[in-house]
Enzyme design. Sequence first.
Site, PDB file in Angstrom:
ATOM      1  N   HIS A   1      12.359  13.695  37.357  1.00 56.96           N
ATOM      2  CA  HIS A   1      11.568  12.925  37.735  1.00 56.96           C
ATOM      3  C   HIS A   1      11.800  10.937  38.044  1.00 56.96           C
ATOM      4  CE1 HIS A   1       7.937  10.863  39.258  1.00 56.96           C
ATOM      5  NE2 HIS A   1       7.368  10.341  38.024  1.00 56.96           N
TER       6      HIS A   1
ATOM      7  N   ASP B   1       7.495  10.829  45.110  1.00 54.37           N
ATOM      8  CA  ASP B   1       6.274  10.713  44.716  1.00 54.37           C
ATOM      9  C   ASP B   1       5.374  10.733  46.063  1.00 54.37           C
ATOM     10  OD1 ASP B   1       7.592   9.667  42.280  1.00 54.37           O
ATOM     11  OD2 ASP B   1       7.033   7.801  42.677  1.00 54.37           O
TER      12      ASP B   1
ATOM     13  N   ASP C   1       4.954  13.999  40.755  1.00 58.67           N
ATOM     14  CA  ASP C   1       4.064  12.617  40.488  1.00 58.67           C
ATOM     15  C   ASP C   1       3.248  13.355  42.348  1.00 58.67           C
ATOM     16  OD1 ASP C   1       4.358  11.561  38.582  1.00 58.67           O
ATOM     17  OD2 ASP C   1       4.820   9.386  39.899  1.00 58.67           O
TER      18      ASP C   1
ATOM     19  N   ASN D   1       5.888  11.997  35.429  1.00 62.83           N
ATOM     20  CA  ASN D   1       4.886  11.454  34.186  1.00 62.83           C
ATOM     21  C   ASN D   1       3.891  11.391  34.233  1.00 62.83           C
ATOM     22  OD1 ASN D   1       4.897   9.109  36.579  1.00 62.83           O
ATOM     23  ND2 ASN D   1       6.879   8.234  35.408  1.00 62.83           N
ATOM     24  N   HIS D   2       3.026  11.611  36.000  1.00 59.07           N
ATOM     25  CA  HIS D   2       1.630  11.497  35.926  1.00 59.07           C
ATOM     26  C   HIS D   2       0.999  13.462  36.761  1.00 59.07           C
ATOM     27  CE1 HIS D   2       0.136   7.640  37.499  1.00 59.07           C
ATOM     28  NE2 HIS D   2       1.601   7.686  37.483  1.00 59.07           N
TER      29      HIS D   2
ATOM     30  N   HIS E   1       1.772  11.452  45.762  1.00 59.72           N
ATOM     31  CA  HIS E   1       0.876  10.655  44.597  1.00 59.72           C
ATOM     32  C   HIS E   1      -0.743  10.620  45.951  1.00 59.72           C
ATOM     33  CE1 HIS E   1       1.945   8.351  40.922  1.00 59.72           C
ATOM     34  NE2 HIS E   1       2.934   7.892  42.160  1.00 59.72           N
TER      35      HIS E   1
END
Length: 235
Positions: A162, A38, A75, A107-108, A40
């Site tokens: 992921h 991730d 992500d 999932n983002h 982010h």
Amino acid sequence: MFDFSPEMIMQLCDQAQAVIENQPIVLYVESPIKIFGDIHGQYSDLMRFFDLYGSPCIGSQEGDIESFDYLFLGDFVDRGSHSLETICLLMALKVKYPDQIHLIRGNHEDRWINNGFGFSDECAHRLGEDPTDEDSVFNRINRLFEWLPLSAVIDKKIICLHGGIGSTLQSPDDIEKLQRPLEVIHEVSTSEQQLVVDILWSDPTDSDTELGIQPNIIRDPGGTGNIVKYGPDRV
């Protein structure tokens, strides 16, 4: 503010999507390969990794794209304050090195999630747009996300996701049957929808002594049973 105009970002999305659409939903890649979890929106951390361990480019002392592939496990956006820099860089790298840069979905990479965890607000504040506008950068990037692969298999031995295998995934063949563009349905009503949620959201159990399929209370506080943990006996 963001240095790229919305028009430039839209064009970059078009170019990246044209590449991604023509690649499979399960990527088969070979080592040596660098794997990134991730990000982010933490663009400075990504740059620090490139500085320390080599970067995906040609013609500089640190560049190693001719020797290593790069796999990013999703992500890319949300939480951090530089999601736009992060996703634009990754899209540009994908366009420049389509067979060495690999991006799979987290999932983002889902408008239902990134509308509430920072990316939507960043697009509104830094681009001066209304994210609810169908023609917004926010929605254009999310349309690209719907084409991202869901898995990579390294050397035909190691599957990269992921999330995890959850309660339903048995083989990469199961993923290859899914059709894109793919919208994530959180109120699961079909086996295909459950498979996607498993791939993006499931976690291994906290201990190898916890077997089978277990509730994932943190990710599924409502107890729907759609988001689970899986024991080592599922592997």
